[in-house]
Enzyme design. Structure first.
Site: not given
Length: 112
Positions: A46-47
Site C-alpha cells: 500500500m502506497e
C-alpha cells in the site's frame, strides 16, 4: 477481496490506481518475493502520496497524519471484514460490532 473492501470503505483508497501485475521492475519488491519464495497467495503493497489526492473527498488536499490514521483504521476494519468473509463460523462476534467500529473510526478520524 481486501482491495475491493477498501475501495468501498476507505475514502483515500482508489481501486483504479491499483495494479496487480508483476512487472519486471517489481520482481525484487517484498510483495513479489514473499509471493514467489514463501508462497503467500495475497501479498500487497500500500502506497501513499506526498502530493495530495486527485479523487474522492480528499481531492486537491495534502495527505496528513489524520488521513493516514484514518486509512490505517479502515485497513484494520477491512481485515476484520475479510476474516469474517473467509471463515464466518470460526469468528462469531456480533454483526453489529463492525457498525460500532466503523462509527468509532469515523468519529475519531474526521478531517477538519
Amino acid at each position: 477481496a481486501l482491495p475491493k473492501i477498501l475501495s468501498q470503505t476507505a475514502p483515500a483508497f482508489c481501486m483504479g490506481s491499483c495494479s496487480f501485475v508483476v512487472e519486471k521492475s517489481k520482481e525484487s519488491t517484498a510483495r513479489v518475493v514473499v509471493w514467489r519464495e514463501i508462497g503467500v497467495q495475497r501479498s500487497y503493497t500500500m502506497e501513499s502520496t506526498l502530493c495530495g489526492c486527485d479523487q474522492g473527498k480528499y481531492k486537491g488536499l495534502q495527505i496528513g497524519t489524520r488521513e493516514l490514521e484514518e486509512m490505517g483504521a479502515k485497513f484494520c476494519v477491512g481485515l476484520l471484514h475479510l476474516k469474517r468473509m473467509s471463515s464466518p463460523l470460526e469468528y462469531n462476534l456480533p454483526s453489529s460490532l463492525l457498525d460500532i467500529e466503523n462509527e468509532l473510526i469515523e468519529s475519531s478520524c474526521k478531517v477538519t
